[in-house]
Design a protein around this motif. Structure first.
Motif, PDB file in Angstrom:
ATOM      1  N   LYS A 134     -26.972 -33.521   1.740  1.00  0.00           N
ATOM      2  CA  LYS A 134     -28.176 -33.899   2.488  1.00  0.00           C
ATOM      3  C   LYS A 134     -28.759 -35.147   1.853  1.00  0.00           C
ATOM      4  N   ASP A 135     -28.997 -36.146   2.654  1.00  0.00           N
ATOM      5  CA  ASP A 135     -29.584 -37.406   2.191  1.00  0.00           C
ATOM      6  C   ASP A 135     -28.799 -38.019   1.030  1.00  0.00           C
ATOM      7  N   GLY A 136     -27.468 -37.918   1.089  1.00  0.00           N
ATOM      8  CA  GLY A 136     -26.615 -38.539   0.078  1.00  0.00           C
ATOM      9  C   GLY A 136     -26.453 -37.749  -1.205  1.00  0.00           C
ATOM     10  N   LEU A 137     -27.051 -36.545  -1.292  1.00  0.00           N
ATOM     11  CA  LEU A 137     -26.926 -35.696  -2.479  1.00  0.00           C
ATOM     12  C   LEU A 137     -26.237 -34.389  -2.130  1.00  0.00           C
ATOM     13  N   ILE A 138     -25.377 -33.929  -3.017  1.00  0.00           N
ATOM     14  CA  ILE A 138     -24.741 -32.635  -2.843  1.00  0.00           C
ATOM     15  C   ILE A 138     -25.757 -31.572  -3.249  1.00  0.00           C
ATOM     16  N   THR A 139     -26.132 -30.714  -2.292  1.00  0.00           N
ATOM     17  CA  THR A 139     -27.164 -29.713  -2.528  1.00  0.00           C
ATOM     18  C   THR A 139     -26.602 -28.305  -2.676  1.00  0.00           C
ATOM     19  N   GLN A 140     -25.381 -28.110  -2.183  1.00  0.00           N
ATOM     20  CA  GLN A 140     -24.780 -26.778  -2.244  1.00  0.00           C
ATOM     21  C   GLN A 140     -23.282 -26.916  -2.477  1.00  0.00           C
ATOM     22  N   PHE A 141     -22.737 -25.994  -3.285  1.00  0.00           N
ATOM     23  CA  PHE A 141     -21.313 -25.996  -3.595  1.00  0.00           C
ATOM     24  C   PHE A 141     -20.790 -24.569  -3.542  1.00  0.00           C
ATOM     25  N   ARG A 142     -19.751 -24.369  -2.745  1.00  0.00           N
ATOM     26  CA  ARG A 142     -19.087 -23.061  -2.672  1.00  0.00           C
ATOM     27  C   ARG A 142     -17.650 -23.258  -3.123  1.00  0.00           C
ATOM     28  N   GLU A 143     -17.225 -22.439  -4.091  1.00  0.00           N
ATOM     29  CA  GLU A 143     -15.866 -22.539  -4.610  1.00  0.00           C
ATOM     30  C   GLU A 143     -15.125 -21.235  -4.316  1.00  0.00           C
ATOM     31  N   TYR A 144     -13.959 -21.361  -3.686  1.00  0.00           N
ATOM     32  CA  TYR A 144     -13.108 -20.221  -3.370  1.00  0.00           C
ATOM     33  C   TYR A 144     -11.791 -20.451  -4.094  1.00  0.00           C
ATOM     34  N   PHE A 145     -11.413 -19.512  -4.946  1.00  0.00           N
ATOM     35  CA  PHE A 145     -10.190 -19.663  -5.728  1.00  0.00           C
ATOM     36  C   PHE A 145      -9.234 -18.533  -5.358  1.00  0.00           C
ATOM     37  N   ASN A 146      -8.009 -18.900  -4.997  1.00  0.00           N
ATOM     38  CA  ASN A 146      -6.992 -17.945  -4.539  1.00  0.00           C
ATOM     39  C   ASN A 146      -7.542 -17.044  -3.435  1.00  0.00           C
ATOM     40  N   THR A 147      -8.165 -17.674  -2.440  1.00  0.00           N
ATOM     41  CA  THR A 147      -8.771 -16.996  -1.299  1.00  0.00           C
ATOM     42  C   THR A 147      -8.516 -17.822  -0.043  1.00  0.00           C
ATOM     43  N   TRP A 148      -7.991 -17.170   1.012  1.00  0.00           N
ATOM     44  CA  TRP A 148      -7.873 -17.852   2.305  1.00  0.00           C
ATOM     45  C   TRP A 148      -9.276 -17.997   2.883  1.00  0.00           C
ATOM     46  N   LEU A 149      -9.558 -19.105   3.513  1.00  0.00           N
ATOM     47  CA  LEU A 149     -10.888 -19.323   4.070  1.00  0.00           C
ATOM     48  C   LEU A 149     -10.779 -19.793   5.515  1.00  0.00           C
ATOM     49  N   THR A 150     -11.594 -19.196   6.364  1.00  0.00           N
ATOM     50  CA  THR A 150     -11.747 -19.640   7.746  1.00  0.00           C
ATOM     51  C   THR A 150     -13.211 -20.001   7.928  1.00  0.00           C
ATOM     52  N   VAL A 151     -13.478 -21.165   8.493  1.00  0.00           N
ATOM     53  CA  VAL A 151     -14.849 -21.627   8.725  1.00  0.00           C
ATOM     54  C   VAL A 151     -15.091 -21.622  10.225  1.00  0.00           C
ATOM     55  N   ARG A 152     -16.147 -20.929  10.621  1.00  0.00           N
ATOM     56  CA  ARG A 152     -16.494 -20.831  12.036  1.00  0.00           C
ATOM     57  C   ARG A 152     -17.882 -21.399  12.254  1.00  0.00           C
ATOM     58  N   ASP A 153     -18.024 -22.119  13.343  1.00  0.00           N
ATOM     59  CA  ASP A 153     -19.320 -22.651  13.749  1.00  0.00           C
ATOM     60  C   ASP A 153     -19.961 -21.631  14.676  1.00  0.00           C
ATOM     61  N   LEU A 154     -21.081 -21.089  14.261  1.00  0.00           N
ATOM     62  CA  LEU A 154     -21.755 -20.060  15.046  1.00  0.00           C
ATOM     63  C   LEU A 154     -22.920 -20.600  15.866  1.00  0.00           C
ATOM     64  N   LYS A 155     -23.149 -21.903  15.814  1.00  0.00           N
ATOM     65  CA  LYS A 155     -24.230 -22.476  16.602  1.00  0.00           C
ATOM     66  C   LYS A 155     -23.863 -22.401  18.083  1.00  0.00           C
ATOM     67  N   PRO A 156     -24.781 -21.969  18.895  1.00  0.00           N
ATOM     68  CA  PRO A 156     -24.489 -21.912  20.332  1.00  0.00           C
ATOM     69  C   PRO A 156     -24.287 -23.308  20.907  1.00  0.00           C
ATOM     70  N   LEU A 157     -23.350 -23.414  21.839  1.00  0.00           N
ATOM     71  CA  LEU A 157     -23.101 -24.691  22.513  1.00  0.00           C
ATOM     72  C   LEU A 157     -24.259 -25.045  23.433  1.00  0.00           C
ATOM     73  N   GLY A 158     -24.860 -24.084  24.004  1.00  0.00           N
ATOM     74  CA  GLY A 158     -26.033 -24.243  24.856  1.00  0.00           C
ATOM     75  C   GLY A 158     -26.850 -22.972  24.725  1.00  0.00           C
ATOM     76  N   TRP A 159     -28.044 -23.000  25.165  1.00  0.00           N
ATOM     77  CA  TRP A 159     -28.882 -21.819  24.940  1.00  0.00           C
ATOM     78  C   TRP A 159     -28.359 -20.604  25.685  1.00  0.00           C
ATOM     79  N   LYS A 160     -27.544 -20.785  26.750  1.00  0.00           N
ATOM     80  CA  LYS A 160     -26.989 -19.655  27.497  1.00  0.00           C
ATOM     81  C   LYS A 160     -25.665 -19.178  26.918  1.00  0.00           C
TER      82      LYS A 160
END
Length: 144
Positions: free
Chosen positions: A91-117
């Motif tokens: 955020k604003d050019g600074l790293i504010t959060q770091f998540r480290e996963y070691f020997n773990t499969w990761l799937t990232v999903r976007d849960l934001k609605p595409l539209g309000w409906k």
């Protein structure tokens, strides 16, 4: 202004060269950190806190992907024993959060609605370590 992917790539380069001042300039002083994996494998946090020098575990990302406006995911592996995923929030050019996963499969999903409906979610990133394709590792789902 640098894009977020460039900030993360510069961080890994500075870490590899032992440039602690450069690293400190891109990290928020109140960096939020989360780790999943064997406790002995908290390599990045040891480097970031100064508990371990840059000569310990080598972080050489095989891929760096920018997701949305704030998230960058880096992935790396060294043979069949070490696979890691780093999720950086910038955020604003600074790293504010770091998540480290070691020997773990990761799937990232976007849960934001595409539209309000609509309330569908979709996969925006998934672990792809070619060397470890047939290895059994725990899996996690990260919702952004």
């Amino acid at each position: 202004m640098q894009n977020n992917k460039a900030i993360v790539e510069a961080l890994y380069k500075a870490l590899a060269q032992g440039q602690t001042e450069t690293v400190a300039k891109v990290l928020a002083t109140d960096l939020e950190w989360w780790f999943h994996g064997p406790p002995k494998c908290q390599h990045m946090m040891r480097v970031l806190t100064g508990d371990s020098g840059h000569v310990g575990f080598k972080f050489e990302p095989r891929s760096v992907t920018e997701i949305g406006d704030y998230c960058v995911i880096a992935e790396g592996w060294e043979g069949a024993q070490a696979y890691w995923v780093h999720v950086w929030t910038i955020k604003d050019g600074l790293i504010t959060q770091f998540r480290e996963y070691f020997n773990t499969w990761l799937t990232v999903r976007d849960l934001k609605p595409l539209g309000w409906k609509e309330s569908k979610s979709f996969t925006v990133w998934q672990s792809m370590p070619r060397d470890l394709f047939h290895r059994s590792l725990p899996s996690l789902l990260l919702a952004i």
